[in-house]
Design an enzyme around this catalytic site. Structure first.
Site, PDB file in Angstrom:
ATOM      1  N   THR A 114     -13.946 -23.054  35.103  1.00  0.00           N
ATOM      2  CA  THR A 114     -12.539 -23.219  35.484  1.00  0.00           C
ATOM      3  C   THR A 114     -12.439 -24.153  36.684  1.00  0.00           C
ATOM      4  O   THR A 114     -11.651 -25.110  36.689  1.00  0.00           O
ATOM      5  CB  THR A 114     -11.907 -21.847  35.819  1.00  0.00           C
ATOM      6  N   HIS A 170     -22.291 -18.130  32.960  1.00  0.00           N
ATOM      7  CA  HIS A 170     -22.204 -16.867  32.208  1.00  0.00           C
ATOM      8  C   HIS A 170     -21.974 -17.050  30.717  1.00  0.00           C
ATOM      9  O   HIS A 170     -21.964 -16.075  29.966  1.00  0.00           O
ATOM     10  CB  HIS A 170     -21.143 -15.948  32.814  1.00  0.00           C
ATOM     11  N   THR A 175     -20.542 -22.968  51.575  1.00  0.00           N
ATOM     12  CA  THR A 175     -21.944 -22.558  51.518  1.00  0.00           C
ATOM     13  C   THR A 175     -22.361 -22.326  50.076  1.00  0.00           C
ATOM     14  O   THR A 175     -21.645 -21.660  49.325  1.00  0.00           O
ATOM     15  CB  THR A 175     -22.140 -21.258  52.335  1.00  0.00           C
ATOM     16  N   CYS A 229      -2.300  -9.510  21.393  1.00  0.00           N
ATOM     17  CA  CYS A 229      -1.577  -8.244  21.524  1.00  0.00           C
ATOM     18  C   CYS A 229      -2.072  -7.394  22.683  1.00  0.00           C
ATOM     19  O   CYS A 229      -1.305  -6.663  23.293  1.00  0.00           O
ATOM     20  CB  CYS A 229      -1.723  -7.421  20.256  1.00  0.00           C
TER      21      CYS A 229
HETATM   22  C1  LIG Z   1     -15.227 -19.655  29.425  1.00  0.00           C
HETATM   23  C2  LIG Z   1     -14.650 -21.010  29.360  1.00  0.00           C
HETATM   24  C3  LIG Z   1     -14.094 -21.612  30.493  1.00  0.00           C
HETATM   25  C4  LIG Z   1     -13.986 -20.881  31.806  1.00  0.00           C
HETATM   26  O1  LIG Z   1     -15.230 -20.726  32.391  1.00  0.00           O
HETATM   27  P1  LIG Z   1     -15.421 -19.802  33.676  1.00  0.00           P
HETATM   28  O2  LIG Z   1     -16.806 -20.107  34.134  1.00  0.00           O
HETATM   29  O3  LIG Z   1     -15.274 -18.401  33.190  1.00  0.00           O
HETATM   30  O4  LIG Z   1     -14.397 -20.186  34.680  1.00  0.00           O
HETATM   31  C5  LIG Z   1     -13.605 -22.893  30.365  1.00  0.00           C
HETATM   32  N1  LIG Z   1     -13.666 -23.560  29.210  1.00  0.00           N
HETATM   33  C6  LIG Z   1     -14.196 -23.032  28.100  1.00  0.00           C
HETATM   34  C7  LIG Z   1     -14.240 -23.818  26.854  1.00  0.00           C
HETATM   35  C8  LIG Z   1     -14.697 -21.737  28.135  1.00  0.00           C
HETATM   36  O5  LIG Z   1     -15.212 -21.201  27.038  1.00  0.00           O
END
Ligand SMILES: *Cc1c(COP(=O)(O)O)cnc(C)c1O
Length: 417
Positions: A81, A216, A255, A341
């Site tokens: 993000t 992640h 940092t 939903c």
């Molecule tokens: C999960 C995802 C994000 C967001 O990643 P984060 O590391 O959770 O902020 C952005 N773009 C795509 C395509 C994702 O699958």
């Protein structure tokens, strides 16, 4: 519980596109950086700082190696993000034509079914005086170089097209789009969060200027991401979002999250080493999942292009079942549905809608995403659960009866209620 094993009672995890389990080998690599090598990577005067910096340098090499980049081109962030925000806002503001507060500051091209972490920064830039074109995919979900080419203007400064879609797994023509942008001297960003670590990536061959990805989503820790920023041919400059200290070549102060970065690097190394075999393994499992479900039931549709899709992800709609009831019927599977939903809105997925999938089929769709610990036994169990749930719900569906009698439901005129 043995080290690294997963508790038996928990549901089958098929939501690897949402997040992945952190690989125990990644955790192991991170641990010493919490309690032994806990220095600040910017501390130049003692061994604690040097050790931390070494850990970060190794991770930078591992991340760069995975994507064919130079380690100096990796900028650490808190996740995809933030990487998307830095890439899109940072590039737009750096390459803007007019001063802040004016209109016509430059044109940006993206697509309607990008992740919100791309769409929302673009919306903010519209409020700042930039024009944005949101391309619409075809029914196959793809964005092609031809579509992008048709949208480019003399004042286009940035194109942002994701590599693989997070809901349907479709793969856009990113190398071709990158080439097009390079020929036109337009900055090209790709959100490659679902792609990197799973599929071979080479930022030189594929003409990438800016690329986001996240720990992640590839068996690393949460809260750490990377942005690839091209340094040569051309050198891409970005306006920082976060000021203070001038870390990361001035593009992202703060940092460094040393433990997270070390884990990110290890995750990259493992993905690189295991990518080919793992991709093949997951593709076989995904095909079994899809083909068995489609062979066993009618009115089952795969959303997105047949071939140009990630190996481990499928998005399937089941006609004549109600989405929420379907989810209730498969509680032993942890997956996502095409219906929002469970969140605040009742809107079906905007990604599926952009492909022209009707509301009913969008609501009754499942996103099943396999991962490093997915087994054939789990796939078999998932097939059984899903098929049973769908078959059960259809026994209670008058519409399904009509369908079986050969009546075309779409021709029935419904009375408003
Ligand atoms: C999960 C995802 C994000 C967001 O990643 P984060 O590391 O959770 O902020 C952005 N773009 C795509 C395509 C994702 O699958």
């Amino acid at each position: 519980m043995a080290k690294g094993s997963i508790p038996d009672q928990s549901p089958i995890y098929m939501d690897n596109a949402a997040t992945t389990r952190c690989d125990p080998r990644v955790v192991e690599a991170m641990l010493p950086y919490f309690t032994e090598m806990y220095g600040n990577a910017s501390s130049r005067n003692h061994s604690f700082g040097w050790q931390a910096e070494d850990g970060v340098d190794t991770a930078r090499e591992q991340a760069a190696s995975l994507i064919g980049a130079n380690p100096k081109e990796i900028i650490w962030t808190s996740g995809a993000t933030e990487s998307n925000n830095l890439a899109i806002k940072g590039a737009a503001r750096m390459y803007a034509r007019g001063p802040e507060g004016t209109t016509g500051r430059g044109h940006i091209v993206t697509a309607v079914h990008e992740h919100k972490a791309v769409l929302d920064p673009c919306k903010r830039l519209q409020r700042e005086g930039f024009d944005v074109t949101y391309l619409e995919p075809g029914a196959d979900g793809l964005i092609t170089a031809e579509m992008v080419s048709g949208a480019l203007r003399d004042d286009t400064i940035l194109v942002s097209i994701m590599w693989a879609n997070n809901e349907i797994g479709t793969i856009n023509e990113v190398p071709e789009i990158g080439k097009l942008c390079h020929d036109r001297e337009i900055v090209f960003h790709t959100d490659a969060t679902q792609w990197v670590g799973k599929m071979p990536t080479d930022v030189e061959r594929d003409h990438i200027d800016l690329m986001s990805w996240s720990g992640h989503k590839m068996y690393g820790p949460k809260g750490v991401g990377a942005l690839y920023v091209r340094r040569r041919r051309p050198r891409i400059r970005l306006e920082a979002l976060v000021d203070g200290g001038g870390h990361e070549r001035g593009m992202r102060s703060g940092t460094l999250n040393v433990t997270g970065i070390v884990g990110f690097g290890k995750a990259c190394e493992l993905c690189q080493a295991e990518m080919d075999a793992e991709g093949e393994r997951l593709l076989k499992l995904r095909r079994k999942l899809e083909q068995t479900l489609m062979g066993r039931m009618d009115v089952v549709a795969i959303n997105g292009h047949e071939e140009k899709r990630l190996p481990h992800l499928t998005n399937i709609s089941f006609g004549f079942v109600e989405g929420e009831s379907l989810m209730m019927g498969i509680k032993n599977i942890a997956c996502s549905s095409g219906s929002a939903c469970t969140s605040a809105s009742l809107e079906p997925s905007y990604v599926l809608k952009s492909l022209g999938v009707g509301d009913d089929l969008a609501h009754s769709s499942l996103r099943l995403s396999l991962g490093r610990w997915s087994t054939e036994a789990e796939v078999d169990e998932a097939i059984e659960s899903i098929a049973k749930a769908v078959e059960h719900l259809r026994t209670m569906s008058p519409l399904y009866d009509l369908h079986n009698e050969g009546i075309d439901i779409s021709t029935i005129e419904w009375q408003a209620h």
